[in-house]
Design a protein around this motif. Structure first.
Motif, PDB file in Angstrom:
ATOM      1  N   SER A  65      59.155  69.717  40.244  1.00 46.12           N
ATOM      2  CA  SER A  65      59.390  68.386  39.827  1.00 46.12           C
ATOM      3  C   SER A  65      60.070  68.372  38.472  1.00 46.12           C
ATOM      4  CB  SER A  65      58.428  67.565  39.931  1.00 46.12           C
ATOM      5  OG  SER A  65      57.432  67.642  39.133  1.00 46.12           O
ATOM      6  N   GLY A 270      60.077  63.648  40.313  1.00 48.68           N
ATOM      7  CA  GLY A 270      58.563  63.745  40.205  1.00 48.68           C
ATOM      8  C   GLY A 270      57.896  63.024  41.476  1.00 48.68           C
ATOM      9  N   ALA A 271      58.694  62.589  42.570  1.00 46.95           N
ATOM     10  CA  ALA A 271      58.151  61.977  43.528  1.00 46.95           C
ATOM     11  C   ALA A 271      58.095  63.201  44.708  1.00 46.95           C
ATOM     12  CB  ALA A 271      59.048  61.025  44.252  1.00 46.95           C
ATOM     13  N   ASP A 306      53.711  57.592  45.620  1.00 45.83           N
ATOM     14  CA  ASP A 306      54.561  58.191  44.401  1.00 45.83           C
ATOM     15  C   ASP A 306      55.011  56.974  43.367  1.00 45.83           C
ATOM     16  OD1 ASP A 306      54.485  60.976  44.935  1.00 45.83           O
ATOM     17  OD2 ASP A 306      56.167  61.140  46.317  1.00 45.83           O
ATOM     18  N   GLU A 307      55.478  56.007  44.027  1.00 44.93           N
ATOM     19  CA  GLU A 307      56.423  55.011  43.066  1.00 44.93           C
ATOM     20  C   GLU A 307      55.571  54.664  41.982  1.00 44.93           C
ATOM     21  OE1 GLU A 307      59.963  52.199  44.147  1.00 44.93           O
ATOM     22  OE2 GLU A 307      58.359  52.407  45.708  1.00 44.93           O
ATOM     23  N   LEU A 310      56.018  56.690  38.780  1.00 44.85           N
ATOM     24  CA  LEU A 310      57.069  57.274  38.196  1.00 44.85           C
ATOM     25  C   LEU A 310      57.628  56.298  37.070  1.00 44.85           C
ATOM     26  CD1 LEU A 310      58.621  58.422  41.648  1.00 44.85           C
ATOM     27  CD2 LEU A 310      57.647  59.825  39.800  1.00 44.85           C
ATOM     28  N   GLU A 311      58.371  56.732  36.286  1.00 45.63           N
ATOM     29  CA  GLU A 311      59.072  55.903  35.049  1.00 45.63           C
ATOM     30  C   GLU A 311      60.391  55.673  35.571  1.00 45.63           C
ATOM     31  OE1 GLU A 311      61.198  56.762  30.667  1.00 45.63           O
ATOM     32  OE2 GLU A 311      60.132  58.201  31.835  1.00 45.63           O
ATOM     33  N   ILE A 321      64.218  56.207  38.841  1.00 43.09           N
ATOM     34  CA  ILE A 321      63.018  56.731  38.680  1.00 43.09           C
ATOM     35  C   ILE A 321      62.917  58.119  38.542  1.00 43.09           C
ATOM     36  CG2 ILE A 321      61.922  54.732  39.992  1.00 43.09           C
ATOM     37  CD1 ILE A 321      61.837  58.088  41.689  1.00 43.09           C
ATOM     38  N   GLY A 322      62.257  58.678  37.386  1.00 42.71           N
ATOM     39  CA  GLY A 322      62.320  59.928  37.340  1.00 42.71           C
ATOM     40  C   GLY A 322      61.415  60.455  35.913  1.00 42.71           C
ATOM     41  N   GLU A 323      62.095  61.502  35.412  1.00 42.28           N
ATOM     42  CA  GLU A 323      61.383  61.964  34.000  1.00 42.28           C
ATOM     43  C   GLU A 323      62.500  62.407  33.286  1.00 42.28           C
ATOM     44  OE1 GLU A 323      58.995  65.364  34.691  1.00 42.28           O
ATOM     45  OE2 GLU A 323      57.708  64.589  36.152  1.00 42.28           O
TER      46      GLU A 323
END
Length: 409
Positions: A65, A270-271, A306-307, A310-311, A321-323
């Protein structure tokens, strides 16, 4: 370290057109018109190429991820010489042979696939093992044939991609920093490696397979006169251990690519639970695929876990949503009159994708039927690039971006 006046480098593209004429009739495809305009000089945007390497070398069967998939920026950007053509700095000559081999493989993927993406407009591309893994789960392979080994002369092609016409391309990538003979030898071996999947009839071959390609890159050093070359050929398959079932529907055959492409986007964001549930990468290839309500419910359960972790951020006209991470470059980088010391790396999945996963309707068997909006959006990839930035954007589905910065923000 300097990259000169811009971030663009050129390679010379050669297409071995005769290779399309000498195949056995059962595997013969017309020479693609998309390749007619390619021979000659081809521009490579370095940041876009590095993004492509990061995407295509991110494991799908073993979820990885986040911005870790953008490692090629740190490894290779400072290895590119300040020359108009794509060359590695002269110091690369003394690098250990193993490291040269790793770099040649990586850059063979980046340079070769950039050319093929430009030519064919791929709407999805996943590693060959992931494709075969999912095809076996869906029952698309003949029952008396086992999956080929990961290495050796009968391994699966590196990548399975979907072209604009909805057909699958099987692509093997090769790269070398050695002689033209070395590249020819590697590409000959690549022809054998792509013989791992065939169709049961000439009609099925034409209906399901767009091209079977080997693309090779001969990568040059700074102190050589010759240009880096990308060569494309279309060898014929034979003696394959994995055979596609006789009456596989086209929609079912492209299913693994669509599903794995979205699963990779979720994993990169990241999920990881949702990625595994969607791609079923946590299930052995020998296990039948989950279908109907069990498939849909498993994805929705994973997404609920997951949600919250996450950012959420906005970029390129969408909500993701992610990094995101700000990382220092190995050394200051001079492009034109600017000195860059940092890079902002971004990976994400679209909020629209998450909404569709969360709110999908009655359960169906195929990904494209259960999540038609996501499957449609994959066909609208756009590349955004500038002097110090690049992004691969599939609106509503995924984003992967690099931005060079002069100072920490």
């Amino acid at each position: 370290m300097t990259l000169g006046s811009n971030i663009i480098r050129t390679v010379e593209v050669e297409v071995e057109r005769d290779s399309w004429r000498v195949q056995p009739a059962d595997f013969r495809h017309p020479f693609p018109p998309q390749l007619r305009r390619l021979p000659g000089s081809f521009n490579i945007h370095l940041l876009t190429m590095l993004l492509r390497i990061g995407e295509l070398t991110t494991p799908i069967l073993n979820v990885q991820s986040g911005v870790a998939r953008l490692w090629p920026l740190l490894r290779y950007l400072h290895a590119v010489a300040d020359t108009p053509g794509f060359r590695l700095v002269k110091e690369w000559k003394d690098v250990d042979a193993h490291q040269k081999g790793v770099a040649s493989d990586d850059l063979g993927v980046g340079l070769g696939m950039e050319v093929l993406y430009e030519a064919f407009g791929y709407t999805g591309c996943v590693d060959g093992r992931a494709f075969l893994h999912r095809a076996a789960q869906l029952g698309l392979l003949a029952a008396d044939n086992k999956a080929p080994p990961k290495v050796g002369s009968m391994k699966m092609a590196d990548y399975a991609a979907i072209d604009a016409a909805g057909k699958v391309h099987l692509v093997e990538c090769k790269g070398t920093q050695d002689s033209a003979y070395s590249l020819h030898k590697a590409m000959s071996e690549g022809q054998e490696q792509k013989r791992s999947v065939v169709c049961s009839s000439r009609g099925a071959e034409k209906r399901l397979i767009g091209q079977r390609l080997v693309v090779g890159a001969q990568i040059r050093l700074q102190n050589t006169r010759s240009d880096t070359r990308v060569i494309i050929t279309d060898p014929a398959p034979e003696n394959a251990p994995a055979v596609v079932e006789h009456r596989v529907a086209s929609a079912a055959f492209v299913e693994p690519v669509f599903r794995m492409e979205v699963a990779r986007a979720l994993g990169a964001a990241g999920a990881v639970r949702t990625s595994a549930a969607l791609g079923q990468t946590d299930r052995p290839a020998t296990s039948p695929s989950l279908e109907g309500s069990s498939q849909r419910d498993r994805i929705q359960t994973a997404l609920r876990s997951d949600e919250p972790e996450l950012e959420t951020f906005q970029a390129f006209g969408g909500v993701w949503i992610g990094e995101r991470a700000l990382v220092p470059l190995f050394a200051p980088l001079l492009i034109a009159d600017k000195v860059y010391r940092y890079a902002r790396l971004t990976t994400g999945a679209g909020k629209e994708l998450l909404a569709e996963l969360r709110e999908s309707g009655p359960p169906t068997r195929l990904f494209q039927e259960q999540y038609p909006d996501a499957a449609g959006r994959l066909q609208n990839e756009r590349v955004v690039s500038g002097e110090d930035n690049a992004a691969i954007v599939r609106d509503g589905v995924s984003i992967s971006a690099i931005e060079l910065l002069e100072r920490r923000l």
